[in-house]
Design a protein around this motif. Structure first.
Motif, PDB file in Angstrom:
ATOM      1  N   TRP A   1      37.814  23.335   4.818  1.00 34.38           N
ATOM      2  CA  TRP A   1      37.259  24.654   5.153  1.00 34.38           C
ATOM      3  C   TRP A   1      38.155  25.410   6.127  1.00 34.38           C
ATOM      4  O   TRP A   1      38.178  26.639   6.106  1.00 34.38           O
ATOM      5  CB  TRP A   1      35.838  24.519   5.693  1.00 34.38           C
ATOM      6  CG  TRP A   1      35.706  23.891   7.041  1.00 34.38           C
ATOM      7  CD1 TRP A   1      35.646  22.559   7.323  1.00 34.38           C
ATOM      8  CD2 TRP A   1      35.597  24.572   8.292  1.00 34.38           C
ATOM      9  NE1 TRP A   1      35.508  22.368   8.678  1.00 34.38           N
ATOM     10  CE2 TRP A   1      35.472  23.586   9.302  1.00 34.38           C
ATOM     11  CE3 TRP A   1      35.590  25.907   8.676  1.00 34.38           C
ATOM     12  CZ2 TRP A   1      35.357  23.899  10.652  1.00 34.38           C
ATOM     13  CZ3 TRP A   1      35.469  26.223  10.033  1.00 34.38           C
ATOM     14  CH2 TRP A   1      35.352  25.222  10.997  1.00 34.38           C
TER      15      TRP A   1
ATOM     16  N   THR B   1      32.265  21.965   1.915  1.00 27.51           N
ATOM     17  CA  THR B   1      32.910  22.590   3.060  1.00 27.51           C
ATOM     18  C   THR B   1      31.902  22.988   4.133  1.00 27.51           C
ATOM     19  O   THR B   1      32.189  22.896   5.330  1.00 27.51           O
ATOM     20  CB  THR B   1      33.752  23.814   2.630  1.00 27.51           C
ATOM     21  OG1 THR B   1      32.952  24.701   1.832  1.00 27.51           O
ATOM     22  CG2 THR B   1      34.966  23.381   1.824  1.00 27.51           C
ATOM     23  N   THR B   2      30.714  23.390   3.724  1.00 29.67           N
ATOM     24  CA  THR B   2      29.667  23.697   4.696  1.00 29.67           C
ATOM     25  C   THR B   2      29.277  22.451   5.482  1.00 29.67           C
ATOM     26  O   THR B   2      29.143  22.486   6.714  1.00 29.67           O
ATOM     27  CB  THR B   2      28.443  24.281   3.992  1.00 29.67           C
ATOM     28  OG1 THR B   2      28.803  25.494   3.334  1.00 29.67           O
ATOM     29  CG2 THR B   2      27.315  24.559   4.972  1.00 29.67           C
TER      30      THR B   2
ATOM     31  N   ALA C   1      32.085  21.492   7.896  1.00 26.82           N
ATOM     32  CA  ALA C   1      32.118  22.378   9.060  1.00 26.82           C
ATOM     33  C   ALA C   1      31.026  21.987  10.052  1.00 26.82           C
ATOM     34  O   ALA C   1      31.247  21.981  11.273  1.00 26.82           O
ATOM     35  CB  ALA C   1      31.938  23.829   8.616  1.00 26.82           C
TER      36      ALA C   1
END
Length: 256
Positions: A153, A164-165, A168
């Motif tokens: 990300w 990717t969320t 993160a």
């Protein structure tokens, strides 16, 4: 382990728990910690790979790690496995929150159920593993927790928004838990690997064009291998990094 790399006396006999330890980067963690003389346990759903790793390390003359089959998306099973590790090996001093799966997916096709499954696979178990090991670490006067994030990300990589969320969020989890657990002497750090050449990555995504682009963007012109990040995990688990917490440790050959 070759003589060119560090030995950490503080890791000898230290109980280390690694999630997703049967293959890839996780298997390298298991190997590296076992070679340091740590008392290693690892969790995975891959029975054959897990058992083969135990056999391989025992064949090196090392103390065989404890392998427990566990679906990390099942929090009840995760808690039970962590309790078993503690009962059989002693208080867990090091937690390596390694397990993840970077399955590609288009944003248009994501359903609520798929989103929840990706969070369970890549994020949720990291928190609940911390929650389960922290009381023992508190009673022991400290410990080290190493979460694994992702460079993806940071590089604005698309094609897998749920992954990717989640990755993160691992960085936010690291920062918050470092603050909460610091008064108990528990350190919480996050390793952010670059593109690590596991067998899965090589077989699925390492095309000649992708390799050329990778090396062009890295400051150091060598492909990263699992040992490159495992050696960072060793240092963060050892007393050598005693005053390091709440930090993001990027191992990407200078790509980001």
């Amino acid at each position: 382990m070759t003589d060119t790399f560090a030995r950490y006396p503080s890791l000898r006999d230290r109980v280390v728990l690694i999630t997703g330890g049967a293959s890839g980067i996780g298997a390298e963690h298991v190997t590296q910690f076992a070679r340091q003389g740590a008392r290693v346990a690892f969790l995975d759903i891959a029975d054959a790979a897990g058992e083969a790793l135990v056999e391989t390390l025992a064949g090196e003359g090392l103390s065989a790690p404890l392998f427990l089959r566990c679906d990390l998306t099942d929090i009840i099973a995760l808690r039970a496995a962590i309790a078993e590790v503690s009962a059989r090996l002693g208080t867990i001093a090091v937690l390596i929150n390694n397990a993840a799966n970077d399955q590609r997916h288009g944003w248009e096709e994501v359903t609520p159920a798929y989103w929840d499954e990706r969070m369970a696979t890549n994020l949720r178990h990291q928190f609940f593993a911390i929650q389960a090991v922290a009381p023992g670490m508190q009673a022991a006067g400290g410990g080290s927790i190493v979460n694994f994030g992702s460079i993806s990300w940071h590089m604005l990589q698309g094609g897998m928004p749920a992954y990717t969320t989640a990755k993160a969020a691992v960085e936010g989890l690291t920062k918050g838990m470092a603050r909460d657990l610091g008064p108990s002497g528990i350190r919480v750090n996050c390793i952010i690997p670059g593109w690590i050449m596991t067998r899965r990555q090589i077989e699925l995504w390492l095309t000649p064009d992708a390799e050329a682009n990778l090396l062009r963007n890295q400051c150091l012109k060598r492909k990263l291998v699992p040992a490159d990040v495992s050696r960072m995990a060793l240092w963060l688990a050892a007393d050598d990094s005693a005053m390091c917490t709440g930090q993001l440790w990027v191992v990407d050959a200078g790509r980001m």
